[in-house]
Design a protein around this motif. Structure first.
Motif, PDB file in Angstrom:
ATOM      1  N   ASP A 173      -5.837  -1.580  -4.793  1.00 18.12           N
ATOM      2  CA  ASP A 173      -5.251  -2.110  -3.557  1.00 18.12           C
ATOM      3  C   ASP A 173      -6.196  -3.132  -2.924  1.00 18.12           C
ATOM      4  O   ASP A 173      -7.178  -2.764  -2.286  1.00 18.12           O
ATOM      5  CB  ASP A 173      -4.969  -0.950  -2.581  1.00 18.12           C
ATOM      6  CG  ASP A 173      -4.078  -1.389  -1.424  1.00 18.12           C
ATOM      7  OD1 ASP A 173      -3.712  -2.579  -1.365  1.00 18.12           O
ATOM      8  OD2 ASP A 173      -3.745  -0.526  -0.586  1.00 18.12           O
ATOM      9  N   THR A 203       0.838  -1.207   0.000  1.00 16.48           N
ATOM     10  CA  THR A 203       0.000   0.000   0.000  1.00 16.48           C
ATOM     11  C   THR A 203       0.872   1.254   0.000  1.00 16.48           C
ATOM     12  O   THR A 203       0.552   2.241  -0.681  1.00 16.48           O
ATOM     13  CB  THR A 203      -0.926  -0.011   1.242  1.00 16.48           C
ATOM     14  OG1 THR A 203      -1.774  -1.159   1.156  1.00 16.48           O
ATOM     15  CG2 THR A 203      -1.782   1.242   1.314  1.00 16.48           C
ATOM     16  N   GLN A 222      -7.796  -0.080  -0.231  1.00 18.06           N
ATOM     17  CA  GLN A 222      -7.832  -1.398   0.390  1.00 18.06           C
ATOM     18  C   GLN A 222      -9.188  -1.682   1.036  1.00 18.06           C
ATOM     19  O   GLN A 222      -9.706  -2.773   0.920  1.00 18.06           O
ATOM     20  CB  GLN A 222      -6.708  -1.467   1.429  1.00 18.06           C
ATOM     21  CG  GLN A 222      -6.403  -2.848   1.926  1.00 18.06           C
ATOM     22  CD  GLN A 222      -4.983  -2.925   2.517  1.00 18.06           C
ATOM     23  OE1 GLN A 222      -4.240  -1.951   2.517  1.00 18.06           O
ATOM     24  NE2 GLN A 222      -4.621  -4.073   2.999  1.00 18.06           N
TER      25      GLN A 222
END
Ligand SMILES: Nc1ncnc2c1ncn2[C@@H]1O[C@H](COP(=O)(O)OP(=O)(O)O)[C@@H](O)[C@H]1O
Ligand SMILES: [Mg+2]
Length: 324
Positions: free
Chosen positions: A180, A50, A100
């Motif tokens: 992500d 990330t 994410q």
């Protein structure tokens, strides 16, 4: 940088300041992505995936995060040297990111259609009705009926919310998408649908993708090239075929060996005994040495450089250099 290369990351180093300590999150990463291709970044939680994506987009948390070295070339320009005003025009337009945790990317008190419209309006000067039509079209492209434009996020399932987030990220037809772990929060059947849809949209718009995942199934399905990340370094890099058929770094062998036993959530089951090193106190030699089943004395003394063991297949391991 060849004409087909869209993104080239050179010697990227990123750290965070936390609790009076320096967290060495990314330690000299090189990556290259061709136009229209998907590059997978694979590795355990905490490997630095990330952080790499946020550094590319220059959205590291401030003031903790800082890029200490490196270059990020996109279409002949180093993003790290670009004035912030110009960078703002690129974010969400030329380069966009799916975060994410997609569920937190949506505002619970605004309709999904409004949120997609907003993403478009930031970069395109068009009358309101045109923007709205465009947003409806994006919804339909990700398989959600346009009639649901005015619905709120809580009225959608997890898989549909993820589709909305993808519609937002692709609304301005980015050249580069940083995704992500876009399907980690979804159950397996929905995950397959969302990946299919992403592959389809990517073909349609010719988007290049950096796909971050710890799921080897996602890599197999989506990626032409793979970078295996360990403790902030690319320890193996090559085509998906190189990595699946000739994994060479002991870490890659460990990771991919587990594929036979299970097809998801490699990280939770941790097939390789031991943990990643503390990023505030990294080993001097090879960062994988403390966990490596074939560790030798030289591995603790010095860090191995990347060696090319086949065309474009790079491995950071002394034994690879010896041709073992
Ligand atoms: N805001 C932050 N402050 C301090 N350390 C951070 C921060 N964000 C990430 N880190 C640390 O940086 C390392 C890399 O994290 P991250 O890039 O999130 O890894 P990944 O995405 O591969 O799981 C980890 O050790 C993590 O704890
Ligand atoms: Mg992450």
């Amino acid at each position: 940088m060849s004409e087909q290369t869209l993104l080239e990351v050179k010697n990227l180093e990123v750290s965070y300041q936390a609790g009076g300590k320096k967290v060495c999150a990314v330690n000299g990463v090189n990556l290259s992505l061709k136009k229209g291709e998907t590059l997978g970044l694979v590795g355990e939680t905490g490997a630095g995936k990330t952080t790499i994506a946020k550094a590319i987009l220059r959205i590291l948390p401030q003031p903790q995060g800082s890029v200490n070295a490196g270059e990020v070339w996109v279409d002949g320009e180093d993003l790290l040297k670009m004035p912030e005003g110009k960078m703002r025009k690129i974010r969400g337009k030329k380069i966009s990111m799916i975060f994410q945790d997609p569920m937190t990317s949506l505002n619970p008190i605004r309709s999904v259609g409004d949120q997609i419209s907003e993403a478009i309006r930031l970069h395109e000067k068009l009358p309101k009705s045109e923007v709205q039509k465009w947003a409806v079209d994006m919804l339909e492209q990700v398989g959600i009926p346009g009639a649901r434009y005015s619905d709120y996020p809580h009225q959608f399932s997890g898989g549909m919310k993820q589709r909305v987030v993808i519609a937002m990220a692709l609304a301005c037809h980015p050249e580069l998408l940083l995704a992500d772990e876009p399907t980690t929060a979804l159950d397996v059947t929905i995950q397959a649908q969302v990946l299919d849809m992403m592959n389809h949209l990517k073909e349609e718009y010719g988007t290049s993708v950096v796909m971050i995942t710890h799921d080897l199934g996602v890599i197999a399905e989506m990626c032409q090239t793979v970078a295996v990340i360990y403790a902030g370094e690319v320890i193996e890099y090559g085509t998906a075929r190189d990595i699946f058929n000739h994994p060479t770094h002991p870490y890659t062998i460990g990771l991919f060996g587990s594929l036979i036993v299970l097809d998801e959530d490699v990280e939770r089951l941790s097939p390789i005994p031991g943990l990643m090193p503390d990023p505030t106190d990294l080993p001097k030699g090879c960062k994988f040495a403390p966990r490596c089943p074939t560790c030798e004395e030289r591995c603790q003394r010095a860090a191995p450089e990347a060696v090319e063991i086949g065309e474009g297949h790079l491995v950071k391991c002394f034994r690879a250099k010896d041709g073992e």
